[in-house]
Design a protein around this motif. Sequence first.
Motif, PDB file in Angstrom:
ATOM      1  N   PRO A 258     -30.391  10.642  18.091  1.00  0.00           N
ATOM      2  CA  PRO A 258     -29.401  10.133  17.132  1.00  0.00           C
ATOM      3  C   PRO A 258     -28.985   8.701  17.434  1.00  0.00           C
ATOM      4  N   THR A 259     -28.449   8.036  16.409  1.00  0.00           N
ATOM      5  CA  THR A 259     -27.771   6.756  16.660  1.00  0.00           C
ATOM      6  C   THR A 259     -26.317   7.075  16.985  1.00  0.00           C
ATOM      7  N   ILE A 260     -25.729   6.314  17.868  1.00  0.00           N
ATOM      8  CA  ILE A 260     -24.368   6.601  18.351  1.00  0.00           C
ATOM      9  C   ILE A 260     -23.460   5.412  18.060  1.00  0.00           C
ATOM     10  N   THR A 261     -22.309   5.696  17.495  1.00  0.00           N
ATOM     11  CA  THR A 261     -21.304   4.645  17.275  1.00  0.00           C
ATOM     12  C   THR A 261     -19.997   5.092  17.902  1.00  0.00           C
ATOM     13  N   TRP A 262     -19.132   4.130  18.252  1.00  0.00           N
ATOM     14  CA  TRP A 262     -17.839   4.412  18.880  1.00  0.00           C
ATOM     15  C   TRP A 262     -16.706   3.861  18.016  1.00  0.00           C
ATOM     16  N   LYS A 263     -15.619   4.617  17.994  1.00  0.00           N
ATOM     17  CA  LYS A 263     -14.407   4.152  17.318  1.00  0.00           C
ATOM     18  C   LYS A 263     -13.206   4.330  18.237  1.00  0.00           C
ATOM     19  N   LYS A 264     -12.241   3.449  18.108  1.00  0.00           N
ATOM     20  CA  LYS A 264     -10.941   3.645  18.749  1.00  0.00           C
ATOM     21  C   LYS A 264      -9.952   3.862  17.607  1.00  0.00           C
TER      22      LYS A 264
ATOM     23  N   GLN B 160      -8.597  -0.445  36.543  1.00  0.00           N
ATOM     24  CA  GLN B 160      -9.856   0.167  36.966  1.00  0.00           C
ATOM     25  C   GLN B 160     -10.839   0.272  35.792  1.00  0.00           C
ATOM     26  N   GLU B 161     -12.073   0.646  36.120  1.00  0.00           N
ATOM     27  CA  GLU B 161     -13.110   0.796  35.095  1.00  0.00           C
ATOM     28  C   GLU B 161     -13.184   2.263  34.666  1.00  0.00           C
ATOM     29  N   VAL B 162     -13.388   2.495  33.392  1.00  0.00           N
ATOM     30  CA  VAL B 162     -13.543   3.859  32.907  1.00  0.00           C
ATOM     31  C   VAL B 162     -14.913   3.997  32.227  1.00  0.00           C
ATOM     32  N   VAL B 163     -15.555   5.133  32.461  1.00  0.00           N
ATOM     33  CA  VAL B 163     -16.850   5.431  31.827  1.00  0.00           C
ATOM     34  C   VAL B 163     -16.692   6.693  31.000  1.00  0.00           C
ATOM     35  N   ILE B 164     -16.987   6.603  29.719  1.00  0.00           N
ATOM     36  CA  ILE B 164     -16.915   7.769  28.822  1.00  0.00           C
ATOM     37  C   ILE B 164     -18.325   7.997  28.285  1.00  0.00           C
ATOM     38  N   GLU B 165     -18.876   9.158  28.573  1.00  0.00           N
ATOM     39  CA  GLU B 165     -20.257   9.438  28.172  1.00  0.00           C
ATOM     40  C   GLU B 165     -20.310  10.248  26.892  1.00  0.00           C
ATOM     41  N   CYS B 166     -21.234   9.869  26.035  1.00  0.00           N
ATOM     42  CA  CYS B 166     -21.484  10.602  24.792  1.00  0.00           C
ATOM     43  C   CYS B 166     -22.922  11.093  24.844  1.00  0.00           C
ATOM     44  N   LYS B 167     -23.116  12.396  25.081  1.00  0.00           N
ATOM     45  CA  LYS B 167     -24.474  12.936  25.233  1.00  0.00           C
ATOM     46  C   LYS B 167     -24.676  14.133  24.310  1.00  0.00           C
ATOM     47  N   PRO B 168     -24.905  13.896  23.038  1.00  0.00           N
ATOM     48  CA  PRO B 168     -25.146  15.031  22.141  1.00  0.00           C
ATOM     49  C   PRO B 168     -26.572  15.557  22.290  1.00  0.00           C
ATOM     50  N   GLN B 169     -26.767  16.818  21.880  1.00  0.00           N
ATOM     51  CA  GLN B 169     -28.124  17.344  21.736  1.00  0.00           C
ATOM     52  C   GLN B 169     -28.524  17.129  20.290  1.00  0.00           C
ATOM     53  N   ALA B 170     -29.683  16.504  20.072  1.00  0.00           N
ATOM     54  CA  ALA B 170     -30.120  16.220  18.708  1.00  0.00           C
ATOM     55  C   ALA B 170     -31.608  15.912  18.706  1.00  0.00           C
TER      56      ALA B 170
ATOM     57  N   LEU C 260     -39.132  19.754  16.561  1.00  0.00           N
ATOM     58  CA  LEU C 260     -37.718  19.959  16.839  1.00  0.00           C
ATOM     59  C   LEU C 260     -36.906  19.090  15.877  1.00  0.00           C
ATOM     60  N   ALA C 261     -36.014  19.712  15.148  1.00  0.00           N
ATOM     61  CA  ALA C 261     -35.171  18.964  14.205  1.00  0.00           C
ATOM     62  C   ALA C 261     -33.810  19.637  14.159  1.00  0.00           C
ATOM     63  N   SER C 262     -32.797  18.966  14.698  1.00  0.00           N
ATOM     64  CA  SER C 262     -31.452  19.549  14.689  1.00  0.00           C
ATOM     65  C   SER C 262     -30.417  18.443  14.619  1.00  0.00           C
ATOM     66  N   ALA C 263     -29.327  18.731  13.917  1.00  0.00           N
ATOM     67  CA  ALA C 263     -28.226  17.767  13.822  1.00  0.00           C
ATOM     68  C   ALA C 263     -27.544  17.647  15.192  1.00  0.00           C
ATOM     69  N   PRO C 264     -26.887  16.536  15.449  1.00  0.00           N
ATOM     70  CA  PRO C 264     -26.224  16.359  16.759  1.00  0.00           C
ATOM     71  C   PRO C 264     -25.133  17.405  17.007  1.00  0.00           C
ATOM     72  N   THR C 265     -25.136  17.971  18.212  1.00  0.00           N
ATOM     73  CA  THR C 265     -24.079  18.899  18.641  1.00  0.00           C
ATOM     74  C   THR C 265     -23.723  18.582  20.089  1.00  0.00           C
ATOM     75  N   PHE C 266     -22.552  19.078  20.521  1.00  0.00           N
ATOM     76  CA  PHE C 266     -22.093  18.818  21.888  1.00  0.00           C
ATOM     77  C   PHE C 266     -21.813  20.132  22.631  1.00  0.00           C
ATOM     78  N   PRO C 267     -22.756  21.104  22.623  1.00  0.00           N
ATOM     79  CA  PRO C 267     -22.428  22.386  23.248  1.00  0.00           C
ATOM     80  C   PRO C 267     -22.294  22.308  24.766  1.00  0.00           C
ATOM     81  N   LEU C 268     -23.106  21.458  25.420  1.00  0.00           N
ATOM     82  CA  LEU C 268     -23.121  21.414  26.892  1.00  0.00           C
ATOM     83  C   LEU C 268     -22.439  20.170  27.449  1.00  0.00           C
ATOM     84  N   ASN C 269     -22.253  19.157  26.606  1.00  0.00           N
ATOM     85  CA  ASN C 269     -21.716  17.892  27.111  1.00  0.00           C
ATOM     86  C   ASN C 269     -20.477  17.483  26.317  1.00  0.00           C
ATOM     87  N   GLN C 270     -19.480  18.348  26.339  1.00  0.00           N
ATOM     88  CA  GLN C 270     -18.229  18.034  25.634  1.00  0.00           C
ATOM     89  C   GLN C 270     -17.553  16.840  26.296  1.00  0.00           C
ATOM     90  N   MET C 271     -17.044  15.943  25.459  1.00  0.00           N
ATOM     91  CA  MET C 271     -16.262  14.827  26.009  1.00  0.00           C
ATOM     92  C   MET C 271     -14.884  15.347  26.423  1.00  0.00           C
TER      93      MET C 271
END
Length: 200
Positions: A184-190, A170-180, A149-160
Amino acid sequence: PVPTISWRKVNGHNPSKARLRKSQAVLEIPNVQLEDAGMYECKAENSRGRNVFRGQLQVYTYPHWVEKLNDTQLDSGDQLRWECKATGKPRPTYRWLKNGVPLWPQSRVEMVNGVLMIHSVNLSDAGMYQCLAENKYGTIYASAELKILASAPTFPLNQMRKTIIITKGQEVVIECKPQASPKPTITWKKGDKALRESKR
């Protein structure tokens, strides 16, 4: 005088299925199995004395699978470990084929006693593999397919979510769940700035 004849298996018991014929002169063992192998002794005796004959029964068998291969899917970069196990006498030796062509040890490929290991698999390793177990009485085959299995990261089922509204404090949780594949390695930016971990 006509002797009396008896049979015994040295260092063991006579097989329960064994039959004696012709005044016990003939020992018959139907459907011989590996465990029937061993030394057998025939003893003949009469009033004048006795004599003993010993003969070795050796049992050879065609290879027979104990453990076969299963089709496998792996992420690119994972390790493959397949094991073939067969019984037989003489003990079977193993060979491997990939897409019908003999497979040989290489920098990433190891083959030891029926175990095939491929380190850090990639798309070139995909294909149909066969394990051959053979002794001088025959050869048996087991087959399995390796899919990579080899595929680039995509977000078809887990759109943010585009917008998250939350009460201050309050606390906020933002999930990043790509299919890959591989993972994959995941980084965050604001905005344009990379986020770094802090107490919050």
